[in-house]
Design a protein around this motif. Structure first.
Motif, PDB file in Angstrom:
ATOM      1  N   LYS A 142       0.831  -1.203   0.000  1.00 48.55           N
ATOM      2  CA  LYS A 142       0.000   0.000   0.000  1.00 48.55           C
ATOM      3  C   LYS A 142       0.869   1.257   0.000  1.00 48.55           C
ATOM      4  O   LYS A 142       0.623   2.201  -0.755  1.00 48.55           O
ATOM      5  N   GLN A 143       1.911   1.244   0.809  1.00 45.21           N
ATOM      6  CA  GLN A 143       2.810   2.403   0.878  1.00 45.21           C
ATOM      7  C   GLN A 143       3.506   2.626  -0.465  1.00 45.21           C
ATOM      8  O   GLN A 143       3.633   3.760  -0.931  1.00 45.21           O
ATOM      9  N   ALA A 144       3.939   1.542  -1.105  1.00 47.27           N
ATOM     10  CA  ALA A 144       4.610   1.663  -2.401  1.00 47.27           C
ATOM     11  C   ALA A 144       3.660   2.191  -3.471  1.00 47.27           C
ATOM     12  O   ALA A 144       4.060   2.985  -4.333  1.00 47.27           O
ATOM     13  N   ILE A 145       2.408   1.765  -3.418  1.00 47.15           N
ATOM     14  CA  ILE A 145       1.409   2.258  -4.373  1.00 47.15           C
ATOM     15  C   ILE A 145       1.185   3.757  -4.165  1.00 47.15           C
ATOM     16  O   ILE A 145       1.026   4.515  -5.133  1.00 47.15           O
ATOM     17  N   ASP A 146       1.213   4.195  -2.918  1.00 45.81           N
ATOM     18  CA  ASP A 146       1.022   5.613  -2.612  1.00 45.81           C
ATOM     19  C   ASP A 146       2.137   6.485  -3.192  1.00 45.81           C
ATOM     20  O   ASP A 146       1.950   7.678  -3.384  1.00 45.81           O
ATOM     21  N   SER A 158       5.087   1.040 -12.138  1.00 49.40           N
ATOM     22  CA  SER A 158       5.841   0.361 -13.193  1.00 49.40           C
ATOM     23  C   SER A 158       7.352   0.487 -12.981  1.00 49.40           C
ATOM     24  O   SER A 158       8.098  -0.368 -13.428  1.00 49.40           O
ATOM     25  N   GLU A 159       7.795   1.527 -12.307  1.00 46.83           N
ATOM     26  CA  GLU A 159       9.232   1.716 -12.047  1.00 46.83           C
ATOM     27  C   GLU A 159       9.474   1.893 -10.550  1.00 46.83           C
ATOM     28  O   GLU A 159      10.322   2.679 -10.138  1.00 46.83           O
ATOM     29  N   ASN A 160       8.748   1.147  -9.760  1.00 53.15           N
ATOM     30  CA  ASN A 160       8.791   1.315  -8.318  1.00 53.15           C
ATOM     31  C   ASN A 160       9.418   0.068  -7.690  1.00 53.15           C
ATOM     32  O   ASN A 160       8.772  -0.962  -7.560  1.00 53.15           O
ATOM     33  N   SER A 161      10.693   0.162  -7.292  1.00 51.12           N
ATOM     34  CA  SER A 161      11.388  -1.007  -6.746  1.00 51.12           C
ATOM     35  C   SER A 161      10.816  -1.441  -5.398  1.00 51.12           C
ATOM     36  O   SER A 161      10.827  -2.631  -5.083  1.00 51.12           O
ATOM     37  N   GLU A 162      10.318  -0.509  -4.596  1.00 53.09           N
ATOM     38  CA  GLU A 162       9.710  -0.878  -3.316  1.00 53.09           C
ATOM     39  C   GLU A 162       8.483  -1.757  -3.547  1.00 53.09           C
ATOM     40  O   GLU A 162       8.254  -2.738  -2.838  1.00 53.09           O
ATOM     41  N   TYR A 163       7.702  -1.395  -4.562  1.00 53.41           N
ATOM     42  CA  TYR A 163       6.517  -2.183  -4.904  1.00 53.41           C
ATOM     43  C   TYR A 163       6.927  -3.587  -5.363  1.00 53.41           C
ATOM     44  O   TYR A 163       6.367  -4.591  -4.910  1.00 53.41           O
ATOM     45  N   ASP A 164       7.924  -3.655  -6.240  1.00 55.02           N
ATOM     46  CA  ASP A 164       8.394  -4.953  -6.737  1.00 55.02           C
ATOM     47  C   ASP A 164       8.906  -5.827  -5.595  1.00 55.02           C
ATOM     48  O   ASP A 164       8.597  -7.021  -5.535  1.00 55.02           O
ATOM     49  N   ASP A 165       9.690  -5.238  -4.691  1.00 54.85           N
ATOM     50  CA  ASP A 165      10.218  -5.994  -3.543  1.00 54.85           C
ATOM     51  C   ASP A 165       9.084  -6.502  -2.664  1.00 54.85           C
ATOM     52  O   ASP A 165       9.099  -7.657  -2.220  1.00 54.85           O
ATOM     53  N   ALA A 166       8.125  -5.651  -2.394  1.00 51.03           N
ATOM     54  CA  ALA A 166       6.998  -6.036  -1.539  1.00 51.03           C
ATOM     55  C   ALA A 166       6.175  -7.146  -2.195  1.00 51.03           C
ATOM     56  O   ALA A 166       5.746  -8.088  -1.522  1.00 51.03           O
ATOM     57  N   LYS A 167       5.948  -7.051  -3.506  1.00 49.10           N
ATOM     58  CA  LYS A 167       5.191  -8.096  -4.206  1.00 49.10           C
ATOM     59  C   LYS A 167       5.958  -9.423  -4.195  1.00 49.10           C
ATOM     60  O   LYS A 167       5.348 -10.490  -4.041  1.00 49.10           O
TER      61      LYS A 167
END
Length: 156
Positions: A36-40, A45-54
């Motif tokens: 949720k934080q990474a989406i915020d 598409s270029e969000n490494s925090e989102y990729d790591d969390a997923k």
């Protein structure tokens, strides 16, 4: 296809149940918060925090499935006491006849094996060699480096 039976001590069963509960509650919530934080942050598409969390989420969900399967197929063994034959749940003392060293091992199922704490699997070369053997027996263990020779000094 039939699922493989998972042999556990009561202690091993409790550890798996605790890990499953922790994974389903705490770890799932933590990773959901990170997603949720990474989406915020915006563009995923270029969000490494989102990729790591997923990736972490996928790992946790896979581990939960594995733990549930192991617990569903668990068979709890009792620690063996007062026996003259090596069996699952037995603590044994072995003497390495080639080097003279003595070690104590606890024979457990493969899911619970931890050589660092001297818990060896019934499916390991040493475990297979000693199962069903009496106190005093000399066993040969085939390992990649050759053949090891052990004597069973004690079974408890």
């Amino acid at each position: 296809m039939a699922e493989k039976e998972v042999i556990l001590t009561l202690e091993g069963l409790k550890k798996l149940e605790e890990e499953l509960e922790l994974s389903k509650t705490v770890k799932r919530r933590e990773v959901a918060g990170r997603i949720k934080q990474a989406i915020d942050f915006g563009d995923i598409s270029e969000n490494s925090e989102y990729d790591d969390a997923k990736n972490d989420q996928a790992f946790i969900e896979g581990r939960i499935i594995t733990l549930e399967k192991m617990l569903r197929n668990a068979r709890v063994i009792d620690e063996v006491e007062g026996t003259d034959i090596v069996a699952l749940g037995a603590k044994i003392r072995l003497k390495d006849l080639d080097f003279g060293d003595e070690e104590e091992y606890f024979i457990v199922g493969s899911a619970e094996a931890d050589p660092g704490t001297n818990k060896i699997s019934n499916e390991s070369p040493v475990g297979r060699a000693v199962l069903g053997q009496p106190k005093g027996a000399i066993v040969e263990v085939n390992v990649p480096a050759g053949i090891l020779h052990y004597q069973i000094l004690n079974i408890k």
